[in-house]
Design an enzyme around this catalytic site. Structure first.
Site, mmCIF file in Angstrom:
data_model
loop_
_atom_site.group_PDB
_atom_site.id
_atom_site.type_symbol
_atom_site.label_atom_id
_atom_site.label_comp_id
_atom_site.label_asym_id
_atom_site.label_seq_id
_atom_site.Cartn_x
_atom_site.Cartn_y
_atom_site.Cartn_z
ATOM 1 C CE LYS A 14 -12.123 -4.899 7.376
ATOM 2 N NZ LYS A 14 -11.774 -5.549 6.089
ATOM 3 N NE ARG A 72 -6.074 -7.168 8.859
ATOM 4 C CZ ARG A 72 -6.554 -6.007 8.387
ATOM 5 N NH1 ARG A 72 -6.965 -5.082 9.219
ATOM 6 N NH2 ARG A 72 -6.639 -5.801 7.098
ATOM 7 N NE ARG A 91 -9.397 -0.323 -1.061
ATOM 8 C CZ ARG A 91 -9.454 -1.028 0.077
ATOM 9 N NH1 ARG A 91 -10.579 -1.067 0.762
ATOM 10 N NH2 ARG A 91 -8.412 -1.691 0.513
ATOM 11 N NE ARG A 150 -5.160 0.372 1.447
ATOM 12 C CZ ARG A 150 -5.872 -0.333 2.302
ATOM 13 N NH1 ARG A 150 -7.024 0.158 2.758
ATOM 14 N NH2 ARG A 150 -5.467 -1.520 2.696
ATOM 15 N NE ARG A 200 -4.539 -5.680 1.536
ATOM 16 C CZ ARG A 200 -5.187 -4.819 0.746
ATOM 17 N NH1 ARG A 200 -4.812 -4.643 -0.512
ATOM 18 N NH2 ARG A 200 -6.214 -4.162 1.206
HETATM 19 P P1 AMP Z 1 -6.687 -2.364 6.214
HETATM 20 O O1 AMP Z 1 -6.717 -0.893 5.996
HETATM 21 O O2 AMP Z 1 -7.585 -2.809 7.346
HETATM 22 O O3 AMP Z 1 -6.907 -3.153 4.954
HETATM 23 O O4 AMP Z 1 -5.208 -2.736 6.706
HETATM 24 C C1 AMP Z 1 -4.094 -2.491 5.866
HETATM 25 C C2 AMP Z 1 -2.863 -3.178 6.425
HETATM 26 O O5 AMP Z 1 -2.564 -2.671 7.738
HETATM 27 C C3 AMP Z 1 -2.970 -4.688 6.615
HETATM 28 O O6 AMP Z 1 -2.711 -5.402 5.421
HETATM 29 C C4 AMP Z 1 -1.880 -4.916 7.677
HETATM 30 O O7 AMP Z 1 -0.586 -4.843 7.090
HETATM 31 C C5 AMP Z 1 -2.052 -3.702 8.578
HETATM 32 N N1 AMP Z 1 -3.036 -3.941 9.649
HETATM 33 C C6 AMP Z 1 -4.232 -3.314 9.803
HETATM 34 N N2 AMP Z 1 -4.874 -3.763 10.894
HETATM 35 C C7 AMP Z 1 -4.075 -4.710 11.442
HETATM 36 C C8 AMP Z 1 -4.182 -5.569 12.566
HETATM 37 N N3 AMP Z 1 -5.280 -5.545 13.356
HETATM 38 N N4 AMP Z 1 -3.154 -6.404 12.826
HETATM 39 C C9 AMP Z 1 -2.053 -6.429 12.049
HETATM 40 N N5 AMP Z 1 -1.888 -5.673 10.962
HETATM 41 C C10 AMP Z 1 -2.883 -4.807 10.646
#
Ligand code: AMP
Length: 191
Positions: free
Chosen positions: A14, A89, A128, A134, A146
């Site tokens: 994404k 999400r 990654r 991260r 996740r």
């Molecule tokens: P990402 O960068 O999209 O993989 O998001 C990393 C982390 O941020 C996720 O594992 C969640 O802990 C948090 N996070 C990101 N977007 C959301 C969302 N829409 N709702 C809840 N937690 C989120």
């Protein structure tokens, strides 16, 4: 103007594809994950609250996430529309987004869902981890958490957009350019 939800499990591509789509379509890119990480880095109150959830691979609570996303939308001019990456999400987030956009006389035009098998996700996330810095990419237990959270809480969000006739599945395997080509055609097809 088109508002797009770019959907898919962690590691689906994404972020990579959002960057290309922003270059091509001039969207405003809103990644809730990026916003949380910036807040953690900046040691804000929101960052302190979010950190333990991100570190464990859990979702940040809906009320906090929805408020943050609405603030981010309000803070940006939306000339060519938004690309929402990592949001919504949960079904509650999707409903909140519809209501919020509708108050502004706007809507989501389409959800583009990158489809990638789980084995490939695990390989991509482990790779990654070598460069992303991260914490949540570095630990296989957190990666699995996740993916599990995605399957249990996030995958049902697709139904929300299917019911509205706004869902398009996109093959997420192949070269970055090939996948971008599929997304580009799907967005152009939205009219
Ligand atoms: P990402 O960068 O999209 O993989 O998001 C990393 C982390 O941020 C996720 O594992 C969640 O802990 C948090 N996070 C990101 N977007 C959301 C969302 N829409 N709702 C809840 N937690 C989120």
């Amino acid at each position: 103007m088109r508002n797009i939800v770019l959907f898919g499990p962690p590691g689906a591509g994404k972020g990579t594809q959002s960057a290309l789509l922003v270059d091509h379509f001039d969207f405003v890119h809103l990644s809730t994950g990026d916003i949380f990480r910036a807040n953690i880095k900046g040691e804000t109150e929101l960052g302190q609250l979010a950190k333990s959830f991100l570190d464990k691979g859990q979702l940040v609570p809906d009320d906090v996430t929805i408020r943050m996303l609405e603030d981010a939308v309000n803070a940006h001019a939306n000339g060519n529309g938004f690309i929402f990456d990592g949001f919504p999400r949960t079904t509650a987030q999707a409903e909140a987004l519809d209501a919020f956009l509708s108050e502004k006389g706007q809507s989501i035009h389409g959800m583009l869902a990158l489809e990638v098998p789980e084995d490939e996700l695990r390989i991509r996330l482990a790779k990654r981890a070598e460069t992303s810095g991260r914490v949540d990419d570095a630990d296989p237990t957190v990666i699995q958490k996740r993916i599990d959270v995605y399957n249990a809480e996030t995958a049902p969000v697709a139904d929300h957009y299917k019911e509205q006739g706004k869902y398009s599945g996109i093959e997420g395997l192949g070269s970055i350019e090939d996948i971008f080509g599929r997304l580009k055609s799907a967005i152009e097809g939205l009219g």
